[in-house]
Design a protein around this motif. Structure first.
Motif, short mmCIF file in Angstrom:
data_model
loop_
_atom_site.label_atom_id
_atom_site.label_comp_id
_atom_site.label_asym_id
_atom_site.label_seq_id
_atom_site.Cartn_x
_atom_site.Cartn_y
_atom_site.Cartn_z
N ILE A 1 7.24 7.17 2.80
CA ILE A 1 6.86 6.13 1.85
C ILE A 1 5.63 6.60 1.09
CG2 ILE A 1 6.11 3.73 1.59
CD1 ILE A 1 7.49 3.12 4.24
N ALA A 2 5.71 6.58 -0.23
CA ALA A 2 4.58 7.03 -1.04
C ALA A 2 3.33 6.22 -0.70
CB ALA A 2 4.91 6.88 -2.53
N ARG A 3 2.20 6.86 -0.77
CA ARG A 3 0.95 6.23 -0.35
C ARG A 3 0.69 4.92 -1.08
NH1 ARG A 3 -2.76 9.81 -2.44
NH2 ARG A 3 -3.01 8.43 -4.21
N ASP A 4 0.91 4.88 -2.38
CA ASP A 4 0.63 3.68 -3.16
C ASP A 4 1.62 2.55 -2.90
OD1 ASP A 4 -1.53 4.97 -4.26
OD2 ASP A 4 -0.46 5.61 -6.07
N GLU A 5 2.76 2.88 -2.27
CA GLU A 5 3.78 1.87 -1.97
C GLU A 5 3.76 1.47 -0.50
OE1 GLU A 5 7.47 3.56 -3.14
OE2 GLU A 5 6.87 3.87 -5.23
N ALA A 6 2.95 2.14 0.29
CA ALA A 6 2.94 1.91 1.74
C ALA A 6 2.19 0.63 2.09
CB ALA A 6 2.30 3.10 2.45
N MET A 7 2.72 -0.09 3.06
CA MET A 7 2.09 -1.33 3.52
C MET A 7 0.90 -1.02 4.42
SD MET A 7 3.71 -3.89 2.23
CE MET A 7 3.24 -5.24 3.33
N PRO A 8 -0.18 -1.80 4.32
CA PRO A 8 -1.34 -1.55 5.17
C PRO A 8 -1.07 -1.95 6.61
CG PRO A 8 -1.67 -3.53 3.85
CD PRO A 8 -0.41 -2.90 3.36
N PHE A 9 -1.70 -1.21 7.52
CA PHE A 9 -1.67 -1.56 8.94
C PHE A 9 -2.96 -2.31 9.25
CE2 PHE A 9 -3.23 -0.39 13.22
CZ PHE A 9 -2.25 -1.02 13.97
#
Length: 260
Positions: free
Chosen positions: A123-131
């Motif tokens: 998953i691209a960094r800018d599209e990744a959900m935060p943990f």
């Protein structure tokens, strides 16, 4: 307090330096392993003489460390292209960490091999959900790291973790030191298959640096840990780090003790 600020306030010793580890850098009853390994690297770089780039480290997490810790190092051998340095971090309870670092200059070679691509389903960094770490997560994770999920959620639990990770606030340390500081940031890969309350402890860690000058964008690094084996309280895992462009930065292996 950031890692850079802690180093800036270090107490100079005749053969090394000492720092006081804030509670925010703790992981249970000990200091986060990447923090202690980074302290050892700082000490190793102070042994004197010009050093080539860091290319490999073998680390043993011997005992818990908290409060005031002292870091020292000594040169083991200086060859034509490589320098071996032994470092040690000690706390109030004795030895906390030992490490051997290999610094090596580039040499001509006809071989070029790169089979360390990031996962295809990334998953691209800018599209990744935060943990969002829970309240009982390790202190260093809650206070000093920003983390995002880098792989789709699997249908079944598996011993494979992959996350985008960066320091918060932005790091004031140079990239190689930051890479060592963060490369051990993921929990053990076997954890998704276990009761989250099971005590765990890293025992050894070997990491090979794949570039002499690591760089990334906006402080983001892609970390992946995959467990290959777990029996009788021991787990072995492979670890990889890429930069924001998907270029391989480091490959490692770690042994984990599982107390349950």
């Amino acid at each position: 307090m950031s890692f850079a600020a802690i180093l800036a306030g270090a107490e100079a010793l005749d053969d090394g330096f000492a720092v006081v580890v804030p509670e925010t850098w703790m992981q249970g009853r000990t200091t986060y392993g990447g923090f202690t390994a980074a302290l050892a690297l700082v000490a190793a770089r102070q042994v004197g003489g010009e050093l080539p780039p860091l290319r490999s480290a073998v680390v043993s997490f011997v005992g818990p460390a908290s409060g005031r810790v002292e870091a020292r190092a000594r040169e083991l051998r200086r060859g034509r292209n490589a320098v071996w340095v032994e470092a040690r971090v000690e706390g109030e309870g004795g030895t906390a960490l030992t490490a051997t670092f290999v610094f090596m200059a580039a040499v001509p070679s006809a071989l070029s091999l790169n089979d360390a691509a990031p996962p295809a389903e990334l998953i691209a960094r800018d599209e990744a959900m935060p943990f969002n770490p829970p309240p009982l997560a390790p202190a260093f994770l809650r206070h000093h790291l920003e983390v995002r999920f880098a792989l789709p959620r699997p249908a079944e639990r598996r011993a494979d973790l992959c996350h985008w990770v960066r320091l918060k606030p932005a790091s004031a340390v140079e990239p190689m030191l930051e890479l060592v500081l963060l490369a051990d940031a993921l929990p053990p890969a076997a954890l998704p298959l276990m009761n989250p309350a099971t005590p765990i402890s890293s025992m050894t860690w070997q990491v090979n640096l794949l570039t002499a000058a690591p760089q990334t964008e906006d402080g983001w690094w892609l970390l992946r840990s995959t467990a290959d084996y777990a029996q009788h309280g021991c787990s072995s895992q492979r670890m990889q780090v890429w930069n924001s462009a998907g270029e391989p930065m480091a490959i490692g292996m770690q042994s984990i003790a599982l107390f349950g």
